[in-house]
Design an enzyme around this catalytic site. Sequence first.
Site, PDB file in Angstrom:
ATOM      1  N   HIS A 462       0.836  -1.210   0.000  1.00 37.91           N
ATOM      2  CA  HIS A 462       0.000   0.000   0.000  1.00 37.91           C
ATOM      3  C   HIS A 462       0.865   1.252   0.000  1.00 37.91           C
ATOM      4  O   HIS A 462       0.562   2.235  -0.688  1.00 37.91           O
ATOM      5  CB  HIS A 462      -0.906  -0.037   1.229  1.00 37.91           C
ATOM      6  CG  HIS A 462      -2.100   0.856   1.100  1.00 37.91           C
ATOM      7  ND1 HIS A 462      -3.087   0.933   2.038  1.00 37.91           N
ATOM      8  CD2 HIS A 462      -2.467   1.733   0.131  1.00 37.91           C
ATOM      9  CE1 HIS A 462      -4.005   1.810   1.667  1.00 37.91           C
ATOM     10  NE2 HIS A 462      -3.653   2.310   0.517  1.00 37.91           N
ATOM     11  N   GLU A 699     -16.450  -2.765 -18.680  1.00 34.79           N
ATOM     12  CA  GLU A 699     -15.420  -3.449 -17.903  1.00 34.79           C
ATOM     13  C   GLU A 699     -15.620  -4.955 -17.847  1.00 34.79           C
ATOM     14  O   GLU A 699     -14.795  -5.669 -17.287  1.00 34.79           O
ATOM     15  CB  GLU A 699     -15.353  -2.875 -16.481  1.00 34.79           C
ATOM     16  CG  GLU A 699     -16.680  -2.848 -15.757  1.00 34.79           C
ATOM     17  CD  GLU A 699     -16.595  -2.108 -14.431  1.00 34.79           C
ATOM     18  OE1 GLU A 699     -15.492  -1.987 -13.863  1.00 34.79           O
ATOM     19  OE2 GLU A 699     -17.643  -1.648 -13.953  1.00 34.79           O
ATOM     20  N   ASP A 723     -10.377  -3.918 -14.984  1.00 34.26           N
ATOM     21  CA  ASP A 723     -11.287  -5.059 -14.880  1.00 34.26           C
ATOM     22  C   ASP A 723     -11.488  -5.741 -16.227  1.00 34.26           C
ATOM     23  O   ASP A 723     -11.553  -6.966 -16.304  1.00 34.26           O
ATOM     24  CB  ASP A 723     -12.636  -4.620 -14.314  1.00 34.26           C
ATOM     25  CG  ASP A 723     -12.671  -4.677 -12.793  1.00 34.26           C
ATOM     26  OD1 ASP A 723     -11.926  -5.482 -12.213  1.00 34.26           O
ATOM     27  OD2 ASP A 723     -13.428  -3.911 -12.185  1.00 34.26           O
ATOM     28  N   CYS A 770     -10.972   5.168 -18.438  1.00 34.13           N
ATOM     29  CA  CYS A 770     -10.624   5.623 -17.087  1.00 34.13           C
ATOM     30  C   CYS A 770      -9.707   4.641 -16.371  1.00 34.13           C
ATOM     31  O   CYS A 770      -9.332   4.866 -15.217  1.00 34.13           O
ATOM     32  CB  CYS A 770     -11.881   5.858 -16.257  1.00 34.13           C
ATOM     33  SG  CYS A 770     -12.924   4.394 -16.038  1.00 34.13           S
TER      34      CYS A 770
END
Length: 840
Positions: A462, A699, A723, A770
């Site tokens: 992360h 997606e 995705d 996107c």
Amino acid sequence: MSTRELLLTAPLAGPLLALTDVPDPVFSEGLMGPGIAIDPLEGQLFAPCAGEVIQIARSAHAITLRHDDGYEVFMHVGLDTVQLKGQGFQLDVHEGDRVSAGQLLLRFDLDTVAQAARSLISMMTVTNAEGLSMKMLTTRQARVGEPLLILQGQTRLATDPDSSLSEPHAEGSAMVAHSGGLHARPAALLREAVQPFSATTHILHNHLRADAASLVSLLKLGVKEQQRVMIECRGQQAVQALAAAIQALEHPAARVRAAASLALVPASLSTPPKHGEGVIQGICASPGLAMGPLWKPEALTLPAERHSRQGAAAEQAELDKALQATGVLIQQRIDEAQRRGQDAEAAIFTAHLALLDDPELLQDSQQYLNDGLTAAHAWHAALERQCQILAGLDNLLLRERISDLRDVQRQVLRILLNVQLTFDPPRGALVAADDLSPSELTNLLDAQPAGLCLAGGGATSHVSILARAAGLPCVVALGESLMHLEVNVPLVLDASAGRLETAPDSARLTAVELELRTQAKQRERLRQAAQDAAITRDGQTIEVAANVSHLAEARRAQAEGADGIGLLRTELLFMDRTQAPTQQEQRSTYQAMLEAFPDRPVIIRTLDIGGDKPVDYLSLTPEPNPALGLRGIRLGWTHPQLLDDQLKALLQVQPVQRCRVLLPMISEVGELLQVRQRIRDLAAELNVPPALEVGVMIEVPSAALLAEQLAAHADFFSIGTNDLTQYTLAMDRCHSDLAAHIDALHPSVLRLIAQACAGARRHGKWVGVCGDLASDSLATPVLIGLGISELSVGAARIGEIKARVRQLEAAQCRQASAALLDLPNAQAVRARCEALWPVL
């Protein structure tokens, strides 16, 4: 303790090699135990000692003997010889046979193996030799039957079994299926699995015995993947506990497999760094070049007073309070990780939580308290003792387990000592730390450091993701030597190459400073130019919008020249709270986004959350395949009030004409029509016009294949390439082992993008991207050529992508992109793009 010694003779004839020279990490990193390698000159394998044949590989290329003292000697002929499926091998023994030293075990054809296998190099290791030292008796040529090596030392033997034989009991065995073996997370899973049952469970391995209630005891077994362990359960529910233990060991859940796989990253990265002349090599987590004085955060130090003045009972109460408070904090991290769908990260914190009430650690702490130590010193000593035990096992995989212990040690000590470490480096410094939490990095960014150097960590962590998002050069896995460097000394961080230069001379510092000035000027030129539209050389305008999650990000994107918001992720508004946000709260947030971009469009995606990202106030059942389950618009139909409140909030922003709603996970036309009707109904209820533009995220492959039908009812498309790529290639985009293969420039993905654009064109609708592919400047001409007219990227990439658009001719992009769809793979597409449209 018991003295053990084993003499092994040469099983093969040929030159000797150290295991570290074997071109296979399973052997070179000692995962199969200590031993030796031989480059065989003859095709015969002999027994190096007397014992029992306990295992023969199906393809006959490997044999394991068990010595009478319990040693297990593993012999493996060649590398990748399992692929021969027994061809060229002839066995002279069977499983269960007793053999004498020097007895012929196996014959193999040198020519057949040499031609078909990666290498003839053969290995002999002792797989259960933890705690023993190896002494070589020769370092030259091995001759069959001659003494080769001695393993000797003292090793702890198994403890006596339970004496309560009258209790109900059950026994069995299991092959540990977890990647990396029985390390912290699988051990925590095993502990959790047997806890509900009224029974005690012990795991036996290599003459050692561990109580399954003790995570540390399980770790000290040193069980590797695919090793068999014995299981003993005693108590009223012994049978149920045995079944649960076998299930936990042999059939790990998908999320645990992912966690185990990720667990290997820090372990492998924790090996000693490669040193050149004044260079420490690590792993690039966020590219870039940086230079500055080294700065380290304040270290956590124990008070000088070791002994308590208030007595063991009072110290125990303080420790219990600190353990409880730490448990609350760790549980919050677990919940946060699960909300983000980070099951592997949640599994790490779950293992940490289990350590807080580990019987062995608590017993050691209590003993130190009884000896008069303060709570802080007792906890530190207890954890330090276990770390030393694990370090003594001489197993690379145990380094991560030590890291888990030290992390928990630090967390409890901070509460006991009431210490909040501050992160306030001088501006432009290179920050060096063992590791950082996301919250610590967030605080650190306010000080504007030049770069980040971590001794541990991983490129997929992360913190690494946050560093990339912030454009902060970052190198991880630099090793312990990082923390021994002097502070306030100017160093060079070449993060793109994963290098920290610890002794740059004046010429190097001058060159880097010049390069940094050049880069800064270039960034400023791009930022200023980004305020203007991105227009190709032949006059086509491409909108370059921003992906954002909160208002501060939106304001930064606006300053960087974004042409609007191409994707507002609304998930953060719904997380980290006990109930869903109200309509008014949502409306205020969405209105603020529109106000951050006057006269620009703002695309707001409806809640994209589901079984893989639960929230406290939704009763969502964990799913075995969350990416294929209840998420996106599907969740809206099962929780209609959530969807209605969000749509009502969107209908009430001003001016509503600039607000576009984007629907995630649409897979067929009926879903779009249903949302359209719901918007009309809600608008009538609110007495407002249903003026929202409604777009569909492309997606899932079905949406791309039905693009023409969807475009008849949608106002626009936005392609989520992350995705779309994982669903098209059937590869989990969160799977670390597949990361190198998941490339959105794969021809199959490009074909779906092309089909989506073609379907939209037939109805006069526009298409944007996107996903991460929009930020890849190599892909910009391909996307333009396929028909994309809007790219939504991170704020830091807006100037770069706009500049890239201005270098291109849209007509030439269209002409050349069609041929890319016929290439065989993503690598070929990238190579062709680099030739056609080199990134300047």
